[in-house]
Design an enzyme around this catalytic site. Structure first.
Site, PDB file in Angstrom:
ATOM      1  N   CYS A 157       9.996  79.266  20.905  1.00 16.34           N
ATOM      2  CA  CYS A 157      11.022  78.868  19.945  1.00 16.34           C
ATOM      3  C   CYS A 157      10.352  78.019  18.882  1.00 16.34           C
ATOM      4  O   CYS A 157       9.715  77.008  19.209  1.00 16.34           O
ATOM      5  CB  CYS A 157      12.130  78.079  20.641  1.00 16.34           C
ATOM      6  SG  CYS A 157      13.325  77.302  19.525  1.00 16.34           S
ATOM      7  N   ASN A 158      10.475  78.424  17.617  1.00 14.63           N
ATOM      8  CA  ASN A 158       9.872  77.656  16.530  1.00 14.63           C
ATOM      9  C   ASN A 158      10.480  76.263  16.411  1.00 14.63           C
ATOM     10  O   ASN A 158       9.777  75.255  16.340  1.00 14.63           O
ATOM     11  CB  ASN A 158      10.062  78.394  15.203  1.00 14.63           C
ATOM     12  CG  ASN A 158       9.198  79.618  15.060  1.00 14.63           C
ATOM     13  OD1 ASN A 158       8.114  79.585  14.475  1.00 14.63           O
ATOM     14  ND2 ASN A 158       9.657  80.740  15.590  1.00 14.63           N
ATOM     15  N   THR A 159      11.810  76.195  16.389  1.00 10.52           N
ATOM     16  CA  THR A 159      12.501  74.933  16.122  1.00 10.52           C
ATOM     17  C   THR A 159      12.202  73.885  17.179  1.00 10.52           C
ATOM     18  O   THR A 159      12.101  72.689  16.877  1.00 10.52           O
ATOM     19  CB  THR A 159      14.018  75.170  16.015  1.00 10.52           C
ATOM     20  OG1 THR A 159      14.260  76.222  15.080  1.00 10.52           O
ATOM     21  CG2 THR A 159      14.742  73.925  15.551  1.00 10.52           C
ATOM     22  N   ALA A 160      12.033  74.303  18.426  1.00  9.36           N
ATOM     23  CA  ALA A 160      11.759  73.358  19.510  1.00  9.36           C
ATOM     24  C   ALA A 160      10.428  72.640  19.327  1.00  9.36           C
ATOM     25  O   ALA A 160      10.194  71.593  19.951  1.00  9.36           O
ATOM     26  CB  ALA A 160      11.781  74.087  20.852  1.00  9.36           C
ATOM     27  N   CYS A 188      11.569  82.176  13.002  1.00  4.81           N
ATOM     28  CA  CYS A 188      12.567  82.057  14.065  1.00  4.81           C
ATOM     29  C   CYS A 188      12.377  83.288  14.936  1.00  4.81           C
ATOM     30  O   CYS A 188      12.237  84.403  14.410  1.00  4.81           O
ATOM     31  CB  CYS A 188      13.977  82.006  13.473  1.00  4.81           C
ATOM     32  SG  CYS A 188      15.259  81.830  14.730  1.00  4.81           S
ATOM     33  N   THR A 225      14.890  77.949  10.673  1.00  2.08           N
ATOM     34  CA  THR A 225      15.852  76.852  10.593  1.00  2.08           C
ATOM     35  C   THR A 225      15.252  75.714   9.764  1.00  2.08           C
ATOM     36  O   THR A 225      14.046  75.662   9.524  1.00  2.08           O
ATOM     37  CB  THR A 225      16.188  76.324  11.990  1.00  2.08           C
ATOM     38  OG1 THR A 225      15.005  75.723  12.554  1.00  2.08           O
ATOM     39  CG2 THR A 225      16.665  77.451  12.907  1.00  2.08           C
ATOM     40  N   LYS A 227      21.992  85.997  17.745  1.00  2.00           N
ATOM     41  CA  LYS A 227      22.073  85.338  19.056  1.00  2.00           C
ATOM     42  C   LYS A 227      23.285  85.817  19.845  1.00  2.00           C
ATOM     43  O   LYS A 227      23.264  85.846  21.080  1.00  2.00           O
ATOM     44  CB  LYS A 227      22.126  83.818  18.878  1.00  2.00           C
ATOM     45  CG  LYS A 227      20.780  83.181  18.514  1.00  2.00           C
ATOM     46  CD  LYS A 227      20.916  81.682  18.360  1.00  2.00           C
ATOM     47  CE  LYS A 227      19.575  81.007  18.102  1.00  2.00           C
ATOM     48  NZ  LYS A 227      18.691  81.006  19.283  1.00  2.00           N
ATOM     49  N   ASP A 238      21.375  72.346  21.559  1.00  2.00           N
ATOM     50  CA  ASP A 238      21.107  73.054  20.301  1.00  2.00           C
ATOM     51  C   ASP A 238      20.046  72.317  19.493  1.00  2.00           C
ATOM     52  O   ASP A 238      20.227  71.153  19.124  1.00  2.00           O
ATOM     53  CB  ASP A 238      22.406  73.159  19.503  1.00  2.00           C
ATOM     54  CG  ASP A 238      22.293  74.088  18.304  1.00  2.00           C
ATOM     55  OD1 ASP A 238      21.163  74.374  17.863  1.00  2.00           O
ATOM     56  OD2 ASP A 238      23.343  74.514  17.783  1.00  2.00           O
ATOM     57  N   ARG A 239      18.958  73.014  19.191  1.00  2.00           N
ATOM     58  CA  ARG A 239      17.854  72.413  18.442  1.00  2.00           C
ATOM     59  C   ARG A 239      18.229  72.145  16.992  1.00  2.00           C
ATOM     60  O   ARG A 239      17.542  71.398  16.292  1.00  2.00           O
ATOM     61  CB  ARG A 239      16.606  73.316  18.470  1.00  2.00           C
ATOM     62  CG  ARG A 239      15.792  73.260  19.755  1.00  2.00           C
ATOM     63  CD  ARG A 239      16.476  73.880  20.922  1.00  2.00           C
ATOM     64  NE  ARG A 239      16.846  75.280  20.659  1.00  2.00           N
ATOM     65  CZ  ARG A 239      17.825  75.912  21.288  1.00  2.00           C
ATOM     66  NH1 ARG A 239      18.565  75.298  22.186  1.00  2.00           N
ATOM     67  NH2 ARG A 239      18.098  77.182  21.005  1.00  2.00           N
TER      68      ARG A 239
END
Length: 231
Positions: free
Chosen positions: A79-82, A189, A121, A158, A48-49
């Site tokens: 994926c933005n958060t990654a 996101c 996020t 999700k 989980d990022r």
């Protein structure tokens, strides 16, 4: 001959498929052979990022290295958060990265906005703050309790929920950003636009996945330079 695109996906799977659909739709092609060869790793098992104790970076770097070994010339992360691990991923894999955060921030600037709101996020918002500042732009965020509401909504998406209620709730959060001074709203996101109708927002909505897909097409077809590899 176009460059081969490697895509890190699975975060989550539906958002990755949405990105790939946009990539295909944005490619100027009259036949199968005109499309970009794309090698995709849809790996929902990436830690989980959003968990501060998880360590997704090494897993993502290993995935990117495998894409390089399979023939990818350039990399995108759906994926933005990654992107918090972007330097490690690019440096370890040896693949130049077409950065989603930078691309979406530039798209927000191109609307003429001076302040952009971000639905994303906390790690993604931190990145957007830096990139928007580099564009000379301000950032508008949700207050803490509303950010928690966003995260609850995100996990419902999700889990497969695509109801009108969820879409209306996401539109409500976007409206709050606009009311607080956002002149553009970045869907920061990749799940956001699975439920949000941009027409319901009284400001331009930047689809980070779509602008990334458009830039991937341009880079792979030689219409834009390949990004510099992280040293």
């Amino acid at each position: 001959m176009s460059l081969v695109l490697g895509v890190l996906g699975g975060m989550g799977p539906a958002a990755t498929l949405d990105f790939l659909t946009k990539l295909q739709a944005l490619t100027p092609a009259e036949r199968d052979q005109d499309h970009i060869r794309t090698i995709v790793d849809i790996n929902p098992q990436v830690p989980d990022r959003n968990d501060p104790f998880a360590k997704p970076g090494p897993v993502l770097a290993e995935m990117a290295g495998a894409l390089h070994g399979a023939g990818a010339d350039v990399l995108a992360i759906a994926c933005n958060t990654a992107h918090a691990h972007a330097d490690l991923i690019s440096r370890s894999s040896g693949l130049p990265l077409i950065d989603m955060i930078g691309t979406a921030s530039a798209a927000a600037r191109d609307t003429g906005a001076h302040r952009a709101g971000v639905l994303g996020t906390r790690p993604a918002i931190k990145l957007y703050r830096e990139y928007l500042a580099a564009q000379g732009m301000g950032l508008v965020t949700l207050p803490p309790e509303r950010q928690e509401a966003f995260m609850a909504l995100l996990y419902r998406i999700k889990a497969g929920e695509r109801s009108k209620e969820v879409g209306a709730a996401m539109a409500g959060l976007a409206a709050e950003l606009v009311a607080d001074g956002a002149e553009a709203v970045i869907a920061g996101c990749t799940e956001v636009l699975l439920v949000l109708d941009p027409a319901a927002v009284r400001a331009p909505v930047i689809d980070a996945a779509a602008v990334l897909a458009k830039r991937c097409v341009a880079v792979c077809l030689g219409l834009e330079p390949v990004p510099e590899l992280v040293a």
